[in-house]
Design an enzyme around this catalytic site. Sequence first.
Site, PDB file in Angstrom:
ATOM      1  N   GLU A  68     -10.488  65.464 -29.208  1.00 25.28           N
ATOM      2  CA  GLU A  68     -11.309  65.421 -27.957  1.00 25.28           C
ATOM      3  C   GLU A  68     -12.790  65.246 -28.411  1.00 25.28           C
ATOM      4  O   GLU A  68     -13.666  64.865 -27.513  1.00 25.28           O
ATOM      5  CB  GLU A  68     -11.005  66.850 -27.340  1.00 25.28           C
ATOM      6  CG  GLU A  68     -10.015  67.112 -26.657  1.00 25.28           C
ATOM      7  CD  GLU A  68      -8.575  67.185 -27.535  1.00 25.28           C
ATOM      8  OE1 GLU A  68      -8.750  67.414 -28.843  1.00 25.28           O
ATOM      9  OE2 GLU A  68      -7.541  66.887 -27.097  1.00 25.28           O
ATOM     10  N   HIS A 137      -2.128  75.747 -21.814  1.00 25.53           N
ATOM     11  CA  HIS A 137      -2.120  75.045 -20.583  1.00 25.53           C
ATOM     12  C   HIS A 137      -2.480  75.774 -19.312  1.00 25.53           C
ATOM     13  O   HIS A 137      -2.363  75.364 -18.325  1.00 25.53           O
ATOM     14  CB  HIS A 137      -0.750  74.315 -20.105  1.00 25.53           C
ATOM     15  CG  HIS A 137      -0.276  73.740 -21.472  1.00 25.53           C
ATOM     16  ND1 HIS A 137       0.342  74.238 -22.636  1.00 25.53           N
ATOM     17  CD2 HIS A 137      -0.137  72.446 -22.147  1.00 25.53           C
ATOM     18  CE1 HIS A 137       0.593  73.329 -23.474  1.00 25.53           C
ATOM     19  NE2 HIS A 137       0.355  72.155 -23.158  1.00 25.53           N
TER      20      HIS A 137
END
Lengths: 346, 432
Positions: A68, A137
């Site tokens: 990321e 998540h």
Amino acid sequence: MSDPESEPSTRMNMIQAINSAMDVMMGRDPDVIVMGEDVGYFGGVFRATAGLQSKYGKTRVFDTPISECGIIGVAVGMGAYGLRPVPEIQFADYIYPALDQLVSEAARLRYRSAGEFTAPITVRSPFGGGIFGGQTHSQSPEGIFTHISGVKTVIPSTPYDAKGLLIAAIEDNDPTIFFEPKRIYNGPFDGHWDKPTQNWSQHPAGEVPTGYYKIELGKAKVVRPGEALTVLVYGTMVHVALAVMEEAGVDAEVIDLRTLVPLDIETIEASVKKTGRCMIVHEATRTSGFGAELSALVQERCFYHLEAPIERVTGFDTPYPHSLEWAYFPGPVRIGEALKKIMKDA
Amino acid sequence: MATDRVPDHLKPNLAPLSLYVPEPKFRPGDAVDFTQVPIPPAGQARRPDPADAADSFIDLAFDLVRVLDDEGQAVGPWNPRLSPDTLRAMLRSMALVRAFDERMFRAQRQGKTSFYMKCTGEEAVSVAAAHALDYEDMCFPSYRQQGLLIARGWSMVDMMNQIYSNTADRLQGKQLPIMYSVKEAGFFSISGNLTTQYPQAVGWAMASAAKGDTRIAATWCGDGSTAEGDFHSACTFASVYRAPVIFNVVNNQWAISSFSGFAGAESTTFAARAVGYGIAGLRVDGNDALAVYAATLWAAERARTNQGPTLIEHFTYRAEGHSTSDDPGQYRSAGEPTAWPLGDPIKRLKDHLVALGEWDDERHAAQDKELAEQVKAAQKQAETNGVLGHGLHQPLDTLFDGVFEEMPWHLREQQAQMIAEETASGRPWARK
């Protein structure tokens, strides 16, 4: 701006609307590129980028390494070159390795270079829980980003808004964090997890123009007018709060903030001054959450109009649990209790 | 249950675990002896064809590309065979960087600015690279590559205005001194956060490639900051997409007070990082302007011909402190800079020009004098625009400019609040 009412439209869920926004923008602007983990050939783990690579080619829509930090760093460099990158961070929970590139670079570049370099990037990322995603998540980290000077934070709650806001974010010359409430990708959610799910085909905001339109950033939407209290909410919780107010038969004014920074303070202020009561609902953890900022603003601006303490309904200050997901989620029960408290002396 | 574990009765025979913490060879007061630093002779390292596969010259990540020998001769396959005019131009730029550094360091000590960073001993790294790159190539520097701007002919007055955060500061007083940003000169805004420029350079290079452009990117970081995750993300992306980028690791041995061992230098070279990523790696004598020039040109050729990135370790030495904020005498031996086995980059290039019969001591001394005057004149001119802390150089309300393209209400509100407070306070600057 074109009038979306007169444009051809079709039924879309939120994923399709987001896909359509990127499709429209890639068609209009050759500098728009899409990148992220699994976004290319496969079309994204949520299918948001499906079909874009075959339509626009591998140099405009491509998979990235699982980094990321690299994704955002590369996007900043592409922005400096003159491109308009739309990187995807697969889950908001994975955005933390990119924080330095977002906070110290993308958000600060215009300021530190006195406008010589900018980072016109739109970081898309699914966020929020309610899908049994466990703690990695399900998070709602928007409060981290609203605290950073130099980035905008946008959160849609319908397919129609998602497309219009995403197009506005892509066209914006500043970095924007675009959090997509994944629980409502396929349909609105009233908070009753044990009931059958709905889909967007029955919802008016599931009718989405196929072409270009945008919704100005920084403009909230009054999704339910009312006189008894003001509910400030965004993302998935818009639908949950609406359902609770309907079920309780309270004449609540529900405001979907849509953009957290810049915030539509005028709409908020006018509503709270009218109703005298303010409830803030978000799924994110409570302490230093965006609700704290909203609460402070309402107190500063509407104190003498308030007839009850401001109520904050939020997730708990715990990691997002797996099996006890619906105990964490600020659903109808928690909102209902807050409603009783805030309306006690009404 | 079957087990291969060491039986309990044998454990007393094992030495207890011990944690290894690196320690530099010399601390303050120690006599310095660099004979353990392997320095291969100039001209010895082979020069692969720029079209060769990266895995066919892994040895060069452990070698040391050197061109200038101890007699001032340019030798071996990496000799870029530059004209005397180019050599003199590089020498001049390097000497100008040193003169600029001297003057600005002193300006900080005189209280004219808050901060300064010299690159003494490392002038060749950025000056020679600037000469080897095209002017249109994009540089993503760290904070010690002022040589890029000087060598690209950028205005010293403009640089000093930034250092003074004065009325003519192109960055409007928003950035720490020396964190230049000069888009016109292909010089990206410097960040104080380390190695963030690495993935950005890769992104710029990827964009250039995606657009079918001809320009390449180059970026710099120090030995210490190769430890940042950004470095490794950048290497991965550059390798994956074969980005036309040159990674420069300026191994100047010191990261503030931490020696290069804390970035892994005791175990391998920094150029060797390239090997794991499958990209071209070179280890170069960073005090040899010709070696730096040749390596950069070679890497640029690879990049321009779609053969992807190159990582160049510039083996050099930070001859002075990290910045105006530290005293190297507190953590390393004062003898190190003069004992450094690769010498001084300016003297080595000067000796080469002298050996060629294209330069002499008198011209060198005259040039030093001329450059000092030039820097002094630039400083005088920059100071007419003010120095830090003496007066208000930017209107107060500009503090809020440039956070966003258009100022949102909350910033307008804070701006109005600040102006009102300052006006009410009667502080001198509010009356300006």
